[in-house]
Design a protein around this motif. Structure first.
Motif, PDB file in Angstrom:
ATOM      1  N   GLY A   1      -6.590  -7.622   6.809  1.00  0.00           N
ATOM      2  CA  GLY A   1      -7.272  -8.871   7.116  1.00  0.00           C
ATOM      3  C   GLY A   1      -6.301  -9.986   7.448  1.00  0.00           C
ATOM      4  O   GLY A   1      -5.457  -9.857   8.341  1.00  0.00           O
ATOM      5  N   SER A   2      -6.379 -11.088   6.697  1.00  0.00           N
ATOM      6  CA  SER A   2      -5.536 -12.258   6.976  1.00  0.00           C
ATOM      7  C   SER A   2      -4.209 -12.233   6.233  1.00  0.00           C
ATOM      8  O   SER A   2      -3.414 -13.178   6.327  1.00  0.00           O
ATOM      9  CB  SER A   2      -6.293 -13.542   6.612  1.00  0.00           C
ATOM     10  N   LEU A   3      -3.942 -11.167   5.486  1.00  0.00           N
ATOM     11  CA  LEU A   3      -2.694 -11.081   4.730  1.00  0.00           C
ATOM     12  C   LEU A   3      -1.493 -10.999   5.662  1.00  0.00           C
ATOM     13  O   LEU A   3      -1.561 -10.391   6.730  1.00  0.00           O
ATOM     14  CB  LEU A   3      -2.708  -9.851   3.818  1.00  0.00           C
ATOM     15  N   ASP A   4      -0.392 -11.585   5.251  1.00  0.00           N
ATOM     16  CA  ASP A   4       0.830 -11.494   6.052  1.00  0.00           C
ATOM     17  C   ASP A   4       1.916 -10.699   5.330  1.00  0.00           C
ATOM     18  O   ASP A   4       3.081 -10.688   5.743  1.00  0.00           O
ATOM     19  CB  ASP A   4       1.359 -12.879   6.426  1.00  0.00           C
ATOM     20  N   THR A   5       1.527 -10.036   4.228  1.00  0.00           N
ATOM     21  CA  THR A   5       2.434  -9.124   3.524  1.00  0.00           C
ATOM     22  C   THR A   5       1.654  -7.880   3.105  1.00  0.00           C
ATOM     23  O   THR A   5       0.427  -7.909   2.977  1.00  0.00           O
ATOM     24  CB  THR A   5       3.031  -9.769   2.251  1.00  0.00           C
ATOM     25  N   TYR A   6       2.381  -6.783   2.923  1.00  0.00           N
ATOM     26  CA  TYR A   6       1.760  -5.556   2.419  1.00  0.00           C
ATOM     27  C   TYR A   6       1.601  -5.678   0.904  1.00  0.00           C
ATOM     28  O   TYR A   6       2.604  -5.872   0.192  1.00  0.00           O
ATOM     29  CB  TYR A   6       2.619  -4.332   2.754  1.00  0.00           C
ATOM     30  N   PRO A   7       0.372  -5.575   0.367  1.00  0.00           N
ATOM     31  CA  PRO A   7       0.146  -5.759  -1.078  1.00  0.00           C
ATOM     32  C   PRO A   7       0.954  -4.802  -1.942  1.00  0.00           C
ATOM     33  O   PRO A   7       1.409  -5.168  -3.032  1.00  0.00           O
ATOM     34  CB  PRO A   7      -1.356  -5.510  -1.236  1.00  0.00           C
ATOM     35  N   SER A   8       1.132  -3.579  -1.469  1.00  0.00           N
ATOM     36  CA  SER A   8       1.799  -2.576  -2.299  1.00  0.00           C
ATOM     37  C   SER A   8       3.304  -2.762  -2.375  1.00  0.00           C
ATOM     38  O   SER A   8       3.944  -2.341  -3.345  1.00  0.00           O
ATOM     39  CB  SER A   8       1.485  -1.171  -1.776  1.00  0.00           C
TER      40      SER A   8
ATOM     41  N   GLN B   1      11.043   0.898  -2.169  1.00  0.00           N
ATOM     42  CA  GLN B   1       9.743   0.443  -2.653  1.00  0.00           C
ATOM     43  C   GLN B   1       8.613   1.101  -1.868  1.00  0.00           C
ATOM     44  O   GLN B   1       7.560   1.424  -2.429  1.00  0.00           O
ATOM     45  CB  GLN B   1       9.643  -1.081  -2.514  1.00  0.00           C
ATOM     46  N   PHE B   2       8.848   1.293  -0.578  1.00  0.00           N
ATOM     47  CA  PHE B   2       7.811   1.883   0.274  1.00  0.00           C
ATOM     48  C   PHE B   2       7.607   3.364  -0.030  1.00  0.00           C
ATOM     49  O   PHE B   2       6.474   3.815  -0.241  1.00  0.00           O
ATOM     50  CB  PHE B   2       8.189   1.677   1.734  1.00  0.00           C
ATOM     51  N   ILE B   3       8.701   4.132  -0.079  1.00  0.00           N
ATOM     52  CA  ILE B   3       8.554   5.580  -0.237  1.00  0.00           C
ATOM     53  C   ILE B   3       8.197   5.980  -1.669  1.00  0.00           C
ATOM     54  O   ILE B   3       7.791   7.117  -1.910  1.00  0.00           O
ATOM     55  CB  ILE B   3       9.823   6.335   0.215  1.00  0.00           C
ATOM     56  N   SER B   4       8.356   5.077  -2.607  1.00  0.00           N
ATOM     57  CA  SER B   4       8.012   5.400  -3.997  1.00  0.00           C
ATOM     58  C   SER B   4       6.568   5.062  -4.337  1.00  0.00           C
ATOM     59  O   SER B   4       6.132   5.275  -5.467  1.00  0.00           O
ATOM     60  CB  SER B   4       8.945   4.657  -4.965  1.00  0.00           C
ATOM     61  N   ARG B   5       5.844   4.568  -3.363  1.00  0.00           N
ATOM     62  CA  ARG B   5       4.449   4.193  -3.599  1.00  0.00           C
ATOM     63  C   ARG B   5       3.496   5.073  -2.784  1.00  0.00           C
ATOM     64  O   ARG B   5       3.898   5.738  -1.821  1.00  0.00           O
ATOM     65  CB  ARG B   5       4.224   2.716  -3.239  1.00  0.00           C
ATOM     66  N   PHE B   6       2.242   5.013  -3.156  1.00  0.00           N
ATOM     67  CA  PHE B   6       1.240   5.822  -2.458  1.00  0.00           C
ATOM     68  C   PHE B   6       1.100   5.405  -0.998  1.00  0.00           C
ATOM     69  O   PHE B   6       0.722   6.216  -0.146  1.00  0.00           O
ATOM     70  CB  PHE B   6      -0.120   5.703  -3.161  1.00  0.00           C
ATOM     71  N   ALA B   7       1.406   4.145  -0.698  1.00  0.00           N
ATOM     72  CA  ALA B   7       1.281   3.664   0.684  1.00  0.00           C
ATOM     73  C   ALA B   7       2.067   4.547   1.648  1.00  0.00           C
ATOM     74  O   ALA B   7       1.596   4.885   2.740  1.00  0.00           O
ATOM     75  CB  ALA B   7       1.768   2.218   0.776  1.00  0.00           C
TER      76      ALA B   7
END
Length: 367
Positions: free
Chosen positions: A37-44, A132-138
């Protein structure tokens, strides 16, 4: 300068992979935009998000990943696993490409984050964002989604191989859903003394012989832009669109290359089958109607006098004791080459026709 048919085929097949990946990438970008939506960052992860950046990098990266997968597949990996059953080939290829995919996405994430942070890919901030990215479900959700694109592209490739190169494409886009008229060149290629050979060696051994022959013929056919229309026992029917078949005498060059293959492989055939197979060929050109037929089993077929005529021409090879015969109507449209000799040897009068067809024998420099 015209690209060699082999590399044109590699490029065409690899582009198909790239386009499948591009389609999945495009859909992913809009799903991602809808969820954020209007977010400008990835929440995860807290990493910065930009629709434009995501669109550009994801689509370009997806297309390149697909193209690379396709190029590896058609130029190398497919050849390494030809003897494996379908399920095992599919499994091994899936695992290989999955590892390649994880490596690629990790590298792509490094590049994107380096651009976003205006830093080097080796900057601790960039590396930490990758972790941070590869250690999360995202990250693994992306792997699952991209893995789906990988599997679809791989399945498309495997099905294309099983039902015929270009056939799946024609089905998919309905090229011949409505019948079309076109001019095509045909070569009917038949093994000499096949009945006697089959009786002597038995049906199982004879099947192995036919399988080996067709396998050895494949590269010459593809290198000369030929299309395998049908396998009919020990006979193979090869076709060319008029332009492709006439270009650089591809139709005749195909037969020359096939003869060269069997000449080079004569020791293999003598050792494994006790003989070196010989083939007789007939060539002709004419108009055909091309279209889809069938309800529960569809096929793309050609209909027209040219097929019956080419079969009759090929059958006359025994009568005139020659390896190859060509109709005068096709010969008139081909370039004359010094290593090929054409001799008029007779006329073929078809049942129900008033005009006969001139027949010429072909003598090759390798004979």
């Amino acid at each position: 300068m015209r690209l060699h048919p082999r590399y044109r085929r590699y490029l065409r097949q690899s582009l198909a992979f790239g386009l499948i990946w591009l389609a999945f990438s495009f859909v992913y970008v809009f799903i991602e935009a809808g969820l954020l939506g209007s977010l400008d960052t990835y929440p995860s992860t807290g990493n910065k998000y930009s629709f434009e950046t995501s669109l550009i990098y994801t689509c370009i990266g997806g297309f390149l990943m697909g193209f690379v997968q396709g190029w590896i597949e058609v130029t190398w990996l497919k050849k390494q696993l030809t003897k494996y059953p379908f399920w095992l080939k599919f499994l091994l290829k899936s695992l290989f490409y999955l590892l390649l995919l994880i490596t690629f996405l990790a590298s792509l994430t490094l590049l994107i984050n380096a651009q976003r942070f205006g830093a080097s890919v080796f900057d601790p901030l960039v590396i930490d964002s990758l972790w941070q990215f590869i250690s999360r479900f995202a990250f693994w959700s992306v792997i699952i989604y991209a893995g789906t694109a990988l599997e679809v592209a791989l399945f498309y490739s495997e099905m294309s191989e099983y039902i015929g190169e270009g056939v799946l494409y024609n089905y998919s886009f309905g090229k011949y859903h409505s019948p079309k008229e076109e001019t095509r060149i045909f070569m009917f290629l038949d093994m000499k003394s096949s009945t006697t050979i089959a009786e002597k060696m038995g049906h199982r051994k004879y099947f192995d012989l036919i399988s080996a022959c067709y396998s050895d013929m494949t590269d010459p056919i593809l290198e000369c832009s030929g299309e395998i229309y049908q396998y009919v026992g020990d006979e193979i029917v090869i076709s060319w669109p008029e332009r492709e078949g006439k270009y650089d005498n591809n139709c005749i060059k195909c037969l020359v290359k096939i003869y060269e293959i069997f000449r080079k492989r004569k020791e293999y055939y003598q050792k494994n089958f006790g003989l070196v197979p010989e083939f007789k060929a007939g060539f002709h050109i004419g108009r055909v109607t091309t279209g889809e037929i069938g309800k529960i089993k569809k096929d793309i077929i050609y209909t027209g006098d040219v097929l019956n005529t080419t079969a009759r021409i090929q059958a006359q090879c025994n009568t005139y004791d020659t390896k190859a015969l060509i109709s005068g109507s096709l010969l008139d449209q081909l370039k004359k080459e010094p290593h090929l000799t054409y001799n008029k040897i007779g006329n073929l009068l078809l049942r129900g026709k008033t005009e006969s067809i001139e027949l010429f024998s072909i003598t090759f420099g390798i004979d």
